[in-house]
Design an enzyme around this catalytic site. Structure first.
Site, mmCIF file in Angstrom:
data_model
loop_
_atom_site.group_PDB
_atom_site.id
_atom_site.type_symbol
_atom_site.label_atom_id
_atom_site.label_comp_id
_atom_site.label_asym_id
_atom_site.label_seq_id
_atom_site.Cartn_x
_atom_site.Cartn_y
_atom_site.Cartn_z
ATOM 1 N N LYS A 1 24.592 -0.384 -53.461
ATOM 2 C CA LYS A 1 25.702 0.542 -54.317
ATOM 3 C C LYS A 1 25.024 1.772 -54.701
ATOM 4 C CE LYS A 1 29.653 -1.830 -55.031
ATOM 5 N NZ LYS A 1 30.789 -1.381 -54.112
ATOM 6 N N TYR B 1 23.031 -9.377 -59.019
ATOM 7 C CA TYR B 1 23.755 -8.367 -58.109
ATOM 8 C C TYR B 1 22.797 -8.201 -57.143
ATOM 9 C CZ TYR B 1 27.228 -4.885 -57.380
ATOM 10 O OH TYR B 1 28.461 -4.141 -56.680
HETATM 11 P P1 NAD Z 1 38.117 -7.939 -53.544
HETATM 12 O O1 NAD Z 1 37.450 -8.801 -52.889
HETATM 13 O O2 NAD Z 1 39.557 -7.814 -53.704
HETATM 14 O O3 NAD Z 1 37.855 -6.396 -52.615
HETATM 15 C C1 NAD Z 1 36.901 -6.485 -51.615
HETATM 16 C C2 NAD Z 1 37.417 -6.070 -50.255
HETATM 17 O O4 NAD Z 1 36.691 -5.864 -49.343
HETATM 18 C C3 NAD Z 1 38.381 -6.987 -49.827
HETATM 19 O O5 NAD Z 1 39.651 -6.418 -49.493
HETATM 20 C C4 NAD Z 1 37.830 -7.378 -48.398
HETATM 21 O O6 NAD Z 1 38.894 -7.506 -47.409
HETATM 22 C C5 NAD Z 1 37.227 -5.993 -48.191
HETATM 23 N N1 NAD Z 1 36.118 -6.260 -47.190
HETATM 24 C C6 NAD Z 1 35.038 -7.185 -47.011
HETATM 25 N N2 NAD Z 1 34.486 -6.972 -45.785
HETATM 26 C C7 NAD Z 1 35.252 -6.218 -45.032
HETATM 27 C C8 NAD Z 1 35.051 -5.640 -43.699
HETATM 28 N N3 NAD Z 1 33.976 -6.056 -43.067
HETATM 29 N N4 NAD Z 1 35.932 -4.843 -43.356
HETATM 30 C C9 NAD Z 1 36.926 -4.519 -44.057
HETATM 31 N N5 NAD Z 1 37.049 -4.855 -45.541
HETATM 32 C C10 NAD Z 1 36.113 -5.616 -45.915
HETATM 33 O O7 NAD Z 1 37.218 -7.339 -54.789
HETATM 34 P P2 NAD Z 1 37.325 -6.073 -55.600
HETATM 35 O O8 NAD Z 1 36.752 -6.419 -57.019
HETATM 36 O O9 NAD Z 1 38.642 -5.301 -55.811
HETATM 37 O O10 NAD Z 1 36.347 -5.185 -54.972
HETATM 38 C C11 NAD Z 1 36.551 -3.937 -54.551
HETATM 39 C C12 NAD Z 1 35.526 -2.657 -54.962
HETATM 40 O O11 NAD Z 1 35.310 -2.558 -56.216
HETATM 41 C C13 NAD Z 1 34.044 -3.264 -54.195
HETATM 42 O O12 NAD Z 1 33.534 -2.233 -53.615
HETATM 43 C C14 NAD Z 1 33.417 -3.931 -55.389
HETATM 44 O O13 NAD Z 1 32.093 -3.860 -55.281
HETATM 45 C C15 NAD Z 1 33.746 -2.849 -56.410
HETATM 46 N N6 NAD Z 1 33.745 -3.315 -57.805
HETATM 47 C C16 NAD Z 1 34.063 -4.499 -58.098
HETATM 48 C C17 NAD Z 1 34.011 -4.668 -59.875
HETATM 49 C C18 NAD Z 1 34.578 -6.100 -60.194
HETATM 50 O O14 NAD Z 1 34.083 -6.430 -61.331
HETATM 51 N N7 NAD Z 1 35.461 -6.889 -59.654
HETATM 52 C C19 NAD Z 1 33.289 -4.058 -60.310
HETATM 53 C C20 NAD Z 1 32.799 -2.785 -60.079
HETATM 54 C C21 NAD Z 1 33.137 -2.404 -58.725
HETATM 55 C C1 IMJ Z 2 28.686 -9.757 -58.136
HETATM 56 C C2 IMJ Z 2 27.475 -10.536 -58.037
HETATM 57 C C3 IMJ Z 2 26.709 -10.701 -59.164
HETATM 58 C C4 IMJ Z 2 27.003 -10.054 -60.094
HETATM 59 C C5 IMJ Z 2 28.118 -9.225 -60.295
HETATM 60 C C6 IMJ Z 2 28.958 -9.146 -59.315
HETATM 61 N N1 IMJ Z 2 28.815 -8.709 -61.485
HETATM 62 C C7 IMJ Z 2 29.949 -8.031 -61.182
HETATM 63 C C8 IMJ Z 2 30.022 -8.316 -59.789
HETATM 64 C C9 IMJ Z 2 28.208 -8.556 -62.784
HETATM 65 C C10 IMJ Z 2 30.720 -7.234 -61.830
HETATM 66 C C11 IMJ Z 2 31.205 -8.113 -58.778
HETATM 67 N N2 IMJ Z 2 30.913 -6.611 -58.223
HETATM 68 C C12 IMJ Z 2 30.758 -5.544 -58.979
HETATM 69 C C13 IMJ Z 2 30.755 -6.570 -56.578
HETATM 70 O O1 IMJ Z 2 30.647 -5.606 -56.166
HETATM 71 C C14 IMJ Z 2 31.031 -7.947 -55.917
HETATM 72 C C15 IMJ Z 2 30.648 -7.810 -54.662
HETATM 73 C C16 IMJ Z 2 30.455 -8.941 -53.755
HETATM 74 C C17 IMJ Z 2 31.073 -10.212 -54.139
HETATM 75 C C18 IMJ Z 2 31.091 -11.296 -53.182
HETATM 76 C C19 IMJ Z 2 31.403 -12.657 -53.657
HETATM 77 C C20 IMJ Z 2 31.711 -13.663 -52.432
HETATM 78 C C21 IMJ Z 2 30.868 -13.561 -50.926
HETATM 79 N N3 IMJ Z 2 30.490 -11.809 -51.004
HETATM 80 C C22 IMJ Z 2 30.445 -11.192 -52.005
HETATM 81 N N4 IMJ Z 2 29.824 -9.956 -51.721
HETATM 82 C C23 IMJ Z 2 30.038 -8.865 -52.439
HETATM 83 O O2 IMJ Z 2 30.546 -14.243 -50.362
#
Ligand code: NAD
Ligand code: IMJ
Length: 262
Positions: free
Chosen positions: A169, A162
């Protein structure tokens, strides 16, 4: 929904950033807010996902999609100008920030190798954007409005791969506290949900993600992963007057995983 239910969003407007596709956490939240009666505005990052996000917006009653790349001040200014001129959208009762990005090469290997460029980019898109949006939204927000962002446990613990996103974060969660202190006197609340892992675009392609889902399933008190709907339901709560006494908070919605010791 019963009009006397405090989580009724009839006549309210919600601005939701971070929908890329049907799997986005932001999309679950948008659908849930619309189900509670809200008029929803979605934003999309670039032309590449415009058609998809417009299609999703058009499936919501009175839904609309507008461009907003959070790296572009002009696009952010134009977004709020557009909202200000739309009678259905000139106030923002709920703002959802579900945006994060880091360079793929920063999300694997040793954290000590984080580049200056990768560090700054992750913080610009994933943290500064919340402050930049809150400042612009404030002028359109009535008393009782609420802001929500999405965080992850990697803010508090060193989670493999991460890396720089964890540091971003941590800064995001601290920004929630500083914004809460700043916006509170204007009767605007701001909170974060720290969600457990969910299979979205942001999780796809992360090495070992399937194993991480399984690890949580085995260790979490509830012996399962969290669902998108559980995150969206908590979002609805935090954005509604039901959470009127909560601001500056980071609420874990993770099947209890974060509390587990040995
Ligand atoms: P997602 O890829 O669907 O959403 C990420 C969004 O960020 C996308 O819609 C992308 O277009 C947007 N984005 C990236 N760069 C941008 C920019 N320059 N301007 C505007 N938008 C931009 O994935 P998600 O999992 O729905 O992620 C949403 C949030 O949830 C993130 O903050 C992520 O860190 C957080 N999150 C995700 C998880 C998980 O396991 N998926 C867990 C905890 C928190
Ligand atoms: C992302 C990376 C490593 C470990 C991770 C994650 N774990 C989880 C996530 C354990 C749950 C997903 N997460 C919480 C995120 O916030 C992801 C953010 C993200 C993901 C990508 C993938 C594609 C890319 N850039 C990204 N930047 C942020 O090119």
């Amino acid at each position: 929904m019963n009009p006397s239910n405090p989580a009724n969003f009839q006549g309210k407007h919600a601005l939701v950033l971070g929908v890329a596709n049907e799997r986005s956490i932001a999309w679950s939240i948008a659908k849930t807010l619309a189900g509670a009666g809200a008029t929803v505005t979605l934003t999309y990052q670039g032309e590449r996902i415009r058609a998809k996000v417009e299609e999703l917006a058009s499936s919501l009653p009175n839904g609309k999609a507008l461009p907003c790349d959070v790296q572009d001040d002009q696009q952010m200014d134009e977004l709020f100008e557009e909202l200000r001129n739309d009678p259905d959208r000139k106030t923002i009762d709920a703002l959802v920030h579900s945006v994060a990005f880091a360079l793929k090469e920063e999300l694997e290997g040793r954290f000590v190798l984080t580049s200056r460029k990768g560090f700054l980019l992750a913080h610009e898109i994933s943290v500064y954007s919340l402050i930049a949006l809150a400042r612009r939204a404030e002028t359109l927000m009535p008393h009782g409005a609420s802001i929500l962002t999405l965080s992850y446990l990697g803010a508090e613990r060193a989670i493999p791969n991460y890396n720089v996103m964890g540091v971003a974060k941590a800064a995001l969660e601290a920004s929630v506290r500083y914004l809460a202190a700043d916006l509170g006197p204007h009767r605007i609340r701001i909170n974060a949900i720290s969600a457990g892992p969910i299979n979205t675009l942001a999780a796809r392609g992360i090495r070992g993600f399937t194993e991480m889902l399984q690890y949580v399933r085995e260790k979490a008190p509830l012996k399962r992963n969290v669902t998108q709907q559980e995150v969206a339901d908590t979002a609805l709560f935090l954005l509604s007057p039901l959470a009127g006494g909560i601001t500056g908070e980071v609420l874990h919605v993770d099947a209890g995983f974060n509390i587990q010791g040995m």
